[in-house]
Design a protein around this motif. Structure first.
Motif, PDB file in Angstrom:
ATOM      1  N   GLY A 165      24.230 -12.252 -26.039  1.00 16.06           N
ATOM      2  CA  GLY A 165      24.989 -11.559 -25.012  1.00 16.06           C
ATOM      3  C   GLY A 165      24.069 -10.965 -23.974  1.00 16.06           C
ATOM      4  N   CYS A 166      22.650 -10.996 -24.289  1.00 16.26           N
ATOM      5  CA  CYS A 166      21.583 -10.480 -23.589  1.00 16.26           C
ATOM      6  C   CYS A 166      21.618 -11.056 -22.139  1.00 16.26           C
ATOM      7  N   ILE A 167      21.420 -10.153 -20.947  1.00 12.34           N
ATOM      8  CA  ILE A 167      21.370 -10.837 -19.930  1.00 12.34           C
ATOM      9  C   ILE A 167      20.118 -10.872 -19.116  1.00 12.34           C
ATOM     10  N   VAL A 168      19.293 -11.802 -18.922  1.00 10.18           N
ATOM     11  CA  VAL A 168      18.004 -11.732 -18.382  1.00 10.18           C
ATOM     12  C   VAL A 168      17.967 -12.116 -16.834  1.00 10.18           C
ATOM     13  N   LYS A 169      17.578 -11.352 -15.732  1.00 11.42           N
ATOM     14  CA  LYS A 169      17.602 -11.539 -14.548  1.00 11.42           C
ATOM     15  C   LYS A 169      16.229 -12.045 -14.096  1.00 11.42           C
TER      16      LYS A 169
END
Length: 185
Positions: A165-169
């Motif tokens: 569920g981690c979001i990397v921008k």
């Protein structure tokens, strides 16, 4: 802007299985619904790994958005170790110390090649607005290493793994400042 989202918890995560095509757990489904309430991403394009856990995550997070299934964003294929337990063996030792050499042990994907293919796709998508890609830990970490100009053997330092569920921008825009500009006279 490009956002890479790791799928939510899957059966493979719980069972410590390398690769394979496993669905989300009940916990992963619940956490995806919780994450949906917290994020405010409105992707112009939604790209998803062909693996079921990534597609389930995308459908929960962006139920109204049609997505593109792209094989270049599926999990790394672990060859002989695909769909097997991640135990203390040559595979796990290589994966955790010298992932750039993993293909020599597994006879699977060359991680560098997979990351580079994905990065080329990312660059092609850049001009299309905000892009969300739902994919996998090993691919995300290898993309980070390649974009930072690091050897893939630095990948294990990104611990813990990219959490479910981690979001990397990623901001891949070519920005620059001229620091010594003088007016022409």
């Amino acid at each position: 802007m490009i956002y890479l989202i790791r799928h939510m918890q899957s059966e493979a995560n719980v069972k410590h299985i390398a690769g394979g095509d496993y669905p989300l757990t009940e916990k992963g489904i619940i956490e995806a619904h919780e994450l949906k309430k917290q994020i405010n991403l409105k992707p112009d394009i939604l790209i998803v790994s062909p693996l079921v856990r990534a597609q389930q995550t995308a459908k929960i997070l962006f139920p109204e958005k049609e997505f593109i299934i792209d094989n270049d964003f599926r999990e790394i294929h672990f060859g002989n170790y695909e769909d097997t337990l991640m135990v203390d063996n040559e595979f796990s030792l290589t994966y955790n110390t010298t992932p750039s050499q993993l293909h020599k042990v597994t006879h699977g994907d060359v991680i560098k090649d997979r990351a580079d293919k994905a990065i080329i796709k990312l660059l092609n998508y850049l001009s299309k607005g905000d892009i969300v890609i739902v994919c996998h830990d090993t691919l995300i970490r290898s993309i980070i290493c390649r974009l930072k100009g690091e050897n893939l053997d630095n990948m294990p330092k990104y611990k813990p793994l990219i959490p479910n569920g981690c979001i990397v921008k990623l901001d891949l825009s070519p920005t620059f400042d001229i620091i010594n500009h003088k007016e022409d006279k």
